[in-house]
Design a protein around this motif. Structure first.
Motif, short mmCIF file in Angstrom:
data_model
loop_
_atom_site.label_atom_id
_atom_site.label_comp_id
_atom_site.label_asym_id
_atom_site.label_seq_id
_atom_site.Cartn_x
_atom_site.Cartn_y
_atom_site.Cartn_z
N THR A 82 15.14 52.28 30.55
CA THR A 82 16.20 51.53 31.21
C THR A 82 15.64 50.83 32.44
N ASP A 83 16.38 49.83 32.91
CA ASP A 83 15.96 49.15 34.13
C ASP A 83 15.91 50.14 35.30
N GLU A 84 16.86 51.07 35.32
CA GLU A 84 16.90 52.06 36.40
C GLU A 84 15.63 52.89 36.41
#
Length: 207
Positions: A82-84
């Motif tokens: 994920t981007d996170e």
């Protein structure tokens, strides 16, 4: 040597001797043996080069270390992350976009090993987020190309200013023109200038 490649310290010594013959002012930068700086090629090495764009050596090393620890130097892992997760290891939104594009590019890394220098650079800069500096660093360190240079590198520009007593730091274009005289060992000249930068500024200019 294998024509056009730097594979051992013997090749570095051969290149250093050539540089000293054609430009004695390299002597202070070549007073000590140069580091080989060879790295494996492939996706992980190009990820490392992208991570190193426009950040300090220490910051790049820290980010890359966190990526290694998290298993994020594999194309499939980057696609699934994920981007996170990617921001948590220190990647900017821009570099996340570049690395996702690289993971999806399915680049033929093996074919690059035998491609001419200009073709290697051209193939790499065609990818999002891969500029000349990143392509040149990959060609020098991961493919061992002996006659590739990175004139856009600020540490190389500053080292050239100091070593050759220039009135101001050369631009990338000016440094590229200067480096033409150092062929066919421009990658050894780059290593020498990075070594001189470390000596003069007491900090690393490249990982």
């Amino acid at each position: 040597m294998t024509r056009g490649l730097i594979e051992t310290e013997v090749h570095l010594a051969e290149g250093a001797a050539h540089l000293l013959r054609i430009e004695p002012r390299f002597a202070p930068a070549l007073a000590e043996p140069l580091p080989l700086r060879r790295r494996p090629d492939g996706f992980g090495a190009l990820v490392d080069a992208v991570v190193s764009q426009q950040v300090s050596v220490a910051s790049a090393a820290a980010i890359h270390g966190r990526m290694l620890a998290a298993g994020l130097t594999d194309p499939a892992a980057l696609v699934l992350a994920t981007d996170e997760t990617l921001r948590a290891v220190g990647l900017s939104r821009q570099k996340i976009r570049y690395l996702r594009a690289l993971a999806a590019a399915d680049l033929d890394y093996a074919a690059l090993r035998d491609a001419p220098d200009a073709e290697v650079i051209a193939r790499l800069v065609a990818l999002p987020g891969i500029g000349p500096w990143t392509a040149e660093i990959y060609a020098m360190f991961s493919l061992g190309r002996a006659d590739v240079f990175a004139p856009g590198d600020l540490a190389l520009q500053e080292a050239a200013r100091l070593l050759f007593d220039l009135p101001e730091r050369p631009t990338a274009r000016q440094l590229r023109t200067m480096a033409e005289a150092w062929s066919p060992w421009r990658a050894v000249a780059a290593r020498a200038l990075w070594a001189y930068y470390r000596l003069a500024r007491n900090r690393e200019g490249i990982r």
